[in-house]
Design a protein around this motif. Structure first.
Motif, PDB file in Angstrom:
ATOM      1  N   LEU A   9       0.813  -1.223   0.000  1.00 50.26           N
ATOM      2  CA  LEU A   9       0.000   0.000   0.000  1.00 50.26           C
ATOM      3  C   LEU A   9       0.845   1.271   0.000  1.00 50.26           C
ATOM      4  O   LEU A   9       0.351   2.347   0.323  1.00 50.26           O
ATOM      5  CB  LEU A   9      -0.937   0.008   1.207  1.00 50.26           C
TER       6      LEU A   9
ATOM      7  N   GLN B 174       1.505 -13.731   6.536  1.00 53.75           N
ATOM      8  CA  GLN B 174       0.949 -13.729   5.178  1.00 53.75           C
ATOM      9  C   GLN B 174       0.881 -15.147   4.613  1.00 53.75           C
ATOM     10  O   GLN B 174      -0.016 -15.473   3.834  1.00 53.75           O
ATOM     11  CB  GLN B 174       1.811 -12.838   4.267  1.00 53.75           C
TER      12      GLN B 174
ATOM     13  N   ILE C 211      -7.805 -14.329   5.440  1.00 55.58           N
ATOM     14  CA  ILE C 211      -7.174 -13.162   4.822  1.00 55.58           C
ATOM     15  C   ILE C 211      -8.160 -12.426   3.926  1.00 55.58           C
ATOM     16  O   ILE C 211      -8.310 -11.195   3.999  1.00 55.58           O
ATOM     17  CB  ILE C 211      -5.930 -13.595   4.026  1.00 55.58           C
ATOM     18  N   ALA C 212      -8.860 -13.160   3.074  1.00 57.28           N
ATOM     19  CA  ALA C 212      -9.807 -12.531   2.140  1.00 57.28           C
ATOM     20  C   ALA C 212     -10.923 -11.825   2.896  1.00 57.28           C
ATOM     21  O   ALA C 212     -11.299 -10.692   2.567  1.00 57.28           O
ATOM     22  CB  ALA C 212     -10.378 -13.586   1.198  1.00 57.28           C
TER      23      ALA C 212
ATOM     24  N   ARG D  92      -9.722  -8.548   4.679  1.00 54.31           N
ATOM     25  CA  ARG D  92      -9.509  -7.405   3.783  1.00 54.31           C
ATOM     26  C   ARG D  92     -10.828  -6.779   3.354  1.00 54.31           C
ATOM     27  O   ARG D  92     -10.879  -5.600   3.027  1.00 54.31           O
ATOM     28  CB  ARG D  92      -8.683  -7.845   2.573  1.00 54.31           C
ATOM     29  N   ARG D  93     -11.899  -7.573   3.383  1.00 57.93           N
ATOM     30  CA  ARG D  93     -13.226  -7.006   3.114  1.00 57.93           C
ATOM     31  C   ARG D  93     -13.804  -6.344   4.351  1.00 57.93           C
ATOM     32  O   ARG D  93     -14.477  -5.322   4.264  1.00 57.93           O
ATOM     33  CB  ARG D  93     -14.179  -8.106   2.628  1.00 57.93           C
TER      34      ARG D  93
ATOM     35  N   PRO E  64     -12.338  -6.011   8.482  1.00 55.70           N
ATOM     36  CA  PRO E  64     -11.408  -6.417   9.545  1.00 55.70           C
ATOM     37  C   PRO E  64     -12.087  -6.960  10.799  1.00 55.70           C
ATOM     38  O   PRO E  64     -11.431  -7.624  11.607  1.00 55.70           O
ATOM     39  CB  PRO E  64     -10.647  -5.120   9.855  1.00 55.70           C
TER      40      PRO E  64
ATOM     41  N   CYS F 281      -3.247  -7.326  11.076  1.00 59.69           N
ATOM     42  CA  CYS F 281      -3.766  -6.256  10.218  1.00 59.69           C
ATOM     43  C   CYS F 281      -2.655  -5.680   9.345  1.00 59.69           C
ATOM     44  O   CYS F 281      -2.805  -5.544   8.127  1.00 59.69           O
ATOM     45  CB  CYS F 281      -4.400  -5.157  11.059  1.00 59.69           C
TER      46      CYS F 281
ATOM     47  N   LEU G   7      -1.564  -7.778   6.611  1.00 63.92           N
ATOM     48  CA  LEU G   7      -2.556  -7.844   5.532  1.00 63.92           C
ATOM     49  C   LEU G   7      -2.800  -6.473   4.916  1.00 63.92           C
ATOM     50  O   LEU G   7      -3.808  -6.258   4.239  1.00 63.92           O
ATOM     51  CB  LEU G   7      -3.868  -8.428   6.075  1.00 63.92           C
ATOM     52  N   ASP G   8      -1.878  -5.522   5.171  1.00 66.91           N
ATOM     53  CA  ASP G   8      -1.936  -4.180   4.576  1.00 66.91           C
ATOM     54  C   ASP G   8      -3.118  -3.370   5.082  1.00 66.91           C
ATOM     55  O   ASP G   8      -3.644  -2.515   4.356  1.00 66.91           O
ATOM     56  CB  ASP G   8      -1.959  -4.261   3.045  1.00 66.91           C
ATOM     57  N   LEU G   9      -3.540  -3.631   6.309  1.00 62.66           N
ATOM     58  CA  LEU G   9      -4.629  -2.876   6.926  1.00 62.66           C
ATOM     59  C   LEU G   9      -4.046  -1.962   7.996  1.00 62.66           C
ATOM     60  O   LEU G   9      -3.407  -2.445   8.931  1.00 62.66           O
ATOM     61  CB  LEU G   9      -5.653  -3.821   7.561  1.00 62.66           C
TER      62      LEU G   9
ATOM     63  N   TRP H  41     -10.794   2.218   9.230  1.00 63.64           N
ATOM     64  CA  TRP H  41     -11.751   1.755   8.235  1.00 63.64           C
ATOM     65  C   TRP H  41     -12.617   2.931   7.801  1.00 63.64           C
ATOM     66  O   TRP H  41     -13.249   3.566   8.620  1.00 63.64           O
ATOM     67  CB  TRP H  41     -12.609   0.634   8.817  1.00 63.64           C
TER      68      TRP H  41
END
Length: 871
Positions: free
Chosen positions: A491, A522, A530-531, A534-535, A537, A585, A588-590, A605
């Motif tokens: 990101l 990861q 993970i999926a 990302r939608r 948290p 987080c 997972l690039d959050l 978010w």
């Protein structure tokens, strides 16, 4: 059938009838730990499948039985077997090894863990070197020699609260007292000398704490200053300060059955109360009653002491069936705080007062009120006589050891080499140079990390390093840094730069040791998790809630588990679980963090910070908040965790908000967004003698409310006493001009400091003064350093750098001025340097101290500030 055959037939019956052997506490706890750590069963317990001696097997079982979760999560059985074998080898090699009782050996030699340090392989690496160093010495001589060995490798320098392991302390060549004492205990244990870190969690007379070392020599415990060698045991600059302590304690790992008083006992460890070894004590007896006046069994009583702007719990005790408990403590003031559920009650006590204290759980957190409390420390007592000792020889050795350490630190990367590296890699040389000195002996790891970057990742290498703490720069391996750079840039171009660096790329979350968790998570987090995360948290928090069991007691070291350790062990304390959530987080690039004040886990978010509220229901929430506007009433800029703190009511007590230490009020006064709730603001002004004038302001903050909160320091109405008047004093030569004491103190007062360069007490005072440089400069008062005759003021070294601008150096010929101060005050001065005398404009000595006293710089500054107050 023969008699022999008949007896064989009866054997199963006889065996079946024999009572089973009772399980020992170690066996029971070992079995429990194995169940607790089943997520890492092979890594931890596979070592028992090796060929082990009975001694090795029993020692390993003892270690495992008392082990905190952090050790179960982040180390393998091979690590502990290596430590056990080193300990047993040292015992065989030491002439005194077999004279050490088994319980003393197991609690105070065998454990590689000392307190809350980051464990490393120090013992396995150094135990043979230390055995050679002390060969031919008695046990007492060996303990003193090992402290010299430690001083060759490390000296005192303040650092942050995360405790580096011994190897990192050696690499840096310095550490704070908790790190020096951890290092020294580890070295003593490696040579089979029973040792323990002794700790006063907070001083009563100064805003500070301290840790040192006790060694067991031929059946008796003695103390010494870690990395601060003295000619003999039971000597140290802190000897007088500890006589004013309210609590001195240590930890014994494993089920403890010794005779020393216990503050707290659990299955895995005991916290021992050693206060009576050092100071006069008395048992504070407490009974807790509920609102109806009935005994409150199972209530928690905290014995709190003012320090660092808060009332800090020195110890917590649980009441018995009659609502009673007690604690043996020093003879000063305490705030007793009892709680049970949300109910609470509190009362200030003076320990020397007779009778049992009654605490009623009738507190109301919604009641807004202001209370003033004076907290008086134990009295300062006449100094103990110094034992005869070979001080000159010890001083000579200290200088040699300083030089040896200096030759090592001279190998650290200098500016020229840093500039060459920056040019080689196309980096900003000034930015790199700001980082390199902080890395100390870890500069090679930083160099390897930077040289291992690619043209694509290199632009983010310096931002990653700049996001770390100074201690991270000193002890993080290149591979850990490379993991976060390689796996953390997804990101980089899609988030605001500041948010990306601080809340995604940065591997530092709270007080954990940095580890290479990003690539691991990861790879190992389930793809579906993970999926979903990302939608949304919130699903990650739900998954963690279901998979990670929380054990509030098992991680008694208070060292956070690594994120990988949490994932593998599947058991953690709540704090480690929160760090794990943030680590997942970020992997997972959050964007995620721990809330700056409440330390709760949050993720960003849609532009809003949401809290992952782990509990019966997981859904993340944006908590209702109010705004608190702090402002000082007639005060200069107050500092957080120095002059004031804020705390939020939670579970029957007020939990201090964790802002950065010493954050100026000006950085907080624009408005703090805080969750609605009940709060407490504490201010404290420590005056001469160590008494604190405290103010407790209880208030409520409603959702959407903007609430002004005035902060003020109570002022002492007592005048500064005159300890004696200086008349007809000798003049001092300052820069070729003879000046009198009165001329130096004219108008504003002056400070005279007799120092011994190179000696530890003087070093501590100089550290105090450097830390208060700007505040001393504001007073405008002269600071006159009186050096031993023959000392070259131009060659004093780094201890005397960065002092207040008005500092000056001279010599007190034949200690004539010191003799006049002694005569005027009736004090025999000079045997213990440094001596500090504050003199007002009229020649009155208004403050005097001999030998280093904790917080000497702060106390001296406050006296000068009082001198400038209008009458």
């Amino acid at each position: 059938m023969t008699c022999f055959a008949a007896s064989l037939c009866l054997l199963p019956v006889i065996l079946a009838a024999a009572p089973p052997k009772a399980e020992t506490p170690i066996q029971a706890l070992f079995a429990h730990q194995k169940t607790l750590a089943k997520g890492r069963d092979r890594a931890l317990f596979g070592v028992f499948q090796q060929k082990l001696t009975t001694e090795e097997r029993e020692a390993l079982r003892f270690l495992y039985a008392g082990m905190p979760l952090s050790d179960l999560a982040d180390f393998d059985g091979a690590f502990f077997l290596e430590a056990v074998r080193a300990a047993l080898e040292a015992r065989r090699a030491a002439p005194w090894g077999r004279s050490i009782p088994e319980d003393v050996f197991r609690h105070f030699v065998l454990p590689p863990r000392v307190n809350n340090e980051n464990l490393d392989a120090f013992r396995a690496r150094y135990h043979r070197d230390l055995a050679r160093r002390v060969k031919g010495l008695t046990m007492r001589q060996a303990a003193l020699e090992i402290n010299h060995w430690c001083h060759e490798r490390a000296t005192y320098q303040g650092t942050d609260s995360r405790t580096s392991g011994p190897l990192a302390t050696i690499q840096s060549a310095f550490g704070r007292c908790g790190e020096e004492s951890t290092f020294t205990v580890a070295a003593l244990r490696a040579a089979c000398i029973p040792a323990r870190q002794v700790y006063t969690p907070r001083w009563a007379h100064s805003d500070d704490n301290h840790a040192w070392v006790e060694v067991w020599i031929d059946g008796t415990w003695h103390f010494l200053g870690a990395c601060e060698p003295e000619p003999d045991l039971d000597m140290g600059w802190f000897r007088e300060s500890v006589r004013r302590a309210m609590l001195v304690h240590t930890r014994a790992y494993g089920p403890y059955g010794g005779s020393e008083p216990v503050v707290r006992r659990t299955e895995r460890y005991a916290e021992l109360n050693l206060t009576a070894h050092y100071a006069p004590v008395k048992a504070v007896r407490v009974q807790v009653l509920d609102r109806e006046g009935n005994p409150a069994a199972g209530a928690t009583v905290e014995f709190q002491l003012y320090n660092y702007g808060e009332f800090f719990p020195l110890a917590s005790r649980i009441t018995d069936s009659e609502g009673r408990t007690s604690l043996e403590t020093g003879l000063g003031d305490l705030l007793l705080w009892a709680r049970q559920g949300e109910a609470f009650g509190f009362q200030k006590v003076t320990v020397e007062s007779p009778g049992e204290v009654k605490l009623v759980l009738d507190g109301d957190p919604a009641k807004e009120q202001v209370m003033d409390l004076d907290q008086v420390p134990p009295v300062e007592r006449p100094a103990l006589p110094d034992p005869p000792a070979a001080r000159e020889e010890n001083a000579r050795r200290l200088k040699e050891e300083d030089a040896l350490r200096g030759r090592y630190t001279a190998t650290f990367m200098d500016r020229e080499r840093a500039s060459t590296l920056a040019k080689e890699l196309g980096l900003d040389g000034e930015r790199l140079w700001k980082l390199i000195p902080k890395s100390a002996g870890n500069w090679m790891a930083l160099t390897a990390f930077l040289q291992g970057t690619t043209p694509a990742t290199r632009p983010w290498a310096l931002p990653l390093l700049e996001s770390l703490s100074d201690k991270d720069l000193r002890d993080t391996p290149a591979a850990v840094l490379a993991d976060h750079l390689k796996h953390g840039l997804a990101l980089a171009q899609r988030l605001p730069r500041e948010t990306f660096v601080s809340q995604v790329l940065c591997p530092r979350i709270d007080n954990e040791l940095l580890s290479a968790y990003r690539g691991y998570l990861q790879t190992h987090l389930p793809k579906g998790v993970i999926a979903a995360a990302r939608r949304d948290p919130e699903t990650l928090a739900t998954w963690i809630q279901a998979r990670i069991r929380i054990d509030a007691e098992a991680n008694h070291s208070r060292v956070p588990l690594s994120p990988r350790g949490v994932f593998e062990l599947r058991v953690a304390d709540a704090h480690s679980r929160d760090i794990f959530f943030v680590a997942c987080c970020r992997a997972l690039d959050l964007p995620a963090r721990l809330d700056p004040a409440l330390r709760t886990p949050q993720f960003l978010w849609n532009g809003v910070w949401k809290t992952a509220a782990f509990g019966p229901q997981v859904p993340a929430t944006a908590q209702p908040t109010g705004t608190l506007q702090l402002h000082a009433e007639g005060q200069s800029d107050l500092k957080y965790a120095t002059h004031f703190t804020l705390a939020r009511f939670e579970g029957g007590r007020y939990k201090t908000l964790d802002f950065d230490d010493e954050k100026p009020l000006s950085q907080l006064s624009k408005g703090l967004q805080l969750p609605e709730g009940h709060y407490l603001a504490v201010t404290g002004n420590r005056v001469a003698g160590g008494t604190v004038l405290a103010r407790l302001s209880f208030f409520n903050l409603q959702s959407g409310e903007t609430k002004p909160m005035p902060l003020s320091l109570r002022q002492s109405e007592a005048r500064l006493p005159s300890l004696g008047r200086l008349e007809l004093c000798p003049t001092l030569n300052l820069q070729g001009k003879n000046e009198s004491v009165l001329s130096l103190a004219e108008g504003k007062g002056a400070v005279f400091l007799w120092v011994a360069p190179g000696q530890e007490p003087t070093r501590h005072v100089m550290g105090d003064l450097r830390g208060l440089k700007e505040a001393f400069e504001k007073t405008g008062c002269r600071l006159i350093f009186l050096l031993p005759e023959g000392t070259d003021a131009k060659a004093l070294g780094p201890d005397f750098d960065q002092l207040p601008a008005q500092a000056a150096f001279t010599q007190d010929a034949h200690t004539a001025l010191l003799a006049r101060v002694s005569e005027a005050t009736g004090r025999g001065l000079g045997s213990r340097l440094p001596v500090i005398a504050v003199v007002d404009a009229g020649g009155n000595v208004v403050h005097l101290s001999e030998g280093y006293q904790i917080g000497a710089g702060e106390q001296t500054l406050k006296i000068l500030q009082r001198l400038q107050e209008k009458p």
